[in-house]
Design an enzyme around this catalytic site. Structure first.
Site: not given
Length: 261
Positions: A9-11, A44, A184, A207, A210
């Site tokens: 995940d990114i954020d 996302g 995902k 985290d 999603n």
């Protein structure tokens, strides 16, 4: 060791609270690639909102829009668009409730209303984006991978009658509108199958709400220490936070992932 698929995940995961990648995270990604593993983003965000991260962290593989699009070596290998009839019906219902919506293509995002600009700005600013421009005809002219609806938790469950779309909360005032059968997790499995990596050799980091399916279905799902308890509960392992070298610490604990046989 066999080749693995690592999904990040990114954020709140790849990026710290200042929206930067830690030096330890950069080193971990480099070591995984040198060891021959497949490394991908699973976010996302659309390509438009992920492109800076893709370039900065040298990703050639990426899963976007909560799994609605998947890329291997910068080539799109998976697409799962929103059902247009149900999207139109939901947007009409949302606008009746004075709920703002926005539409996401791969490389752009436009909002369809301006009921509460402040709420939209707050949600978009939370991951470093800006208020989408107003364009009421955007959804008619583009392939729509995802939509955003700006409502708080008092509306959760109100739109449960739709059988081809679902709602995934990512902010206290916003949800992603995604295909019912999309996630995902589903797209990670699709990419893994394409390159011959079995399910048990998938390792994911996340985290957010999603990320729950992704963490649950992975051979090893690793939740960040900053994840809320219900997200951590889906993981096989919980590491430190995104500000305290969580990715690096998890991979060092599982240090043999830095090598392949």
């Amino acid at each position: 060791m066999r080749r693995k698929l690592f999904a990040f995940d990114i954020d709140g995961t790849l990026l710290d609270s200042n929206k930067q990648a830690l030096d330890s995270t950069r080193e971990a990604l480099e070591k995984l690639r040198k060891a021959g593993h497949l490394v991908t983003i699973a976010t996302g965000r659309s390509r438009f909102h992920a492109q800076e991260i893709i370039r900065d962290l040298d990703f050639t593989n990426y899963i976007l829009c909560n799994g609605a699009a998947g890329f291997l070596d910068h080539e799109q290998v998976y697409k799962n668009l929103l059902d247009r009839d149900q999207l139109d019906a939901f947007v009409q219902e949302a606008h009746h409730e004075q709920i703002d919506t926005a539409f996401v293509s791969l490389d752009n995002i436009k909002r369809s209303s301006s009921n509460d600009v402040t709420v939209m700005e707050e949600a978009m600013h939370s991951f470093g984006a800006v208020l989408p421009e107003l364009d009421q005809f955007f959804a008619e002219e583009q392939e729509i991978y995802q939509a955003l609806a700006f409502f708080d938790q008092t509306y959760d469950g109100k739109f449960s009658s739709y059988d081809k779309i679902r709602f995934v909360r990512w902010h206290e005032n916003s949800v992603d509108v995604v295909p019912k059968n999309g996630s995902k997790a589903a797209t990670i499995l699709h990419l893994a199958e394409q390159v011959g990596i079995p399910h048990e050799d998938i390792i994911s980091f996340g985290d957010g709400q999603n990320d729950r399916e992704m963490l649950r279905m992975s051979g090893i799902g690793i939740a960040m220490g900053n994840a809320v308890p219900e997200v951590q509960a889906e993981a096989k392992m919980v590491t430190d936070t995104n500000d305290q070298d969580g990715i690096w610490k998890a991979l060092k604990e599982l240090s043999d992932f830095f090598t392949t046989s």
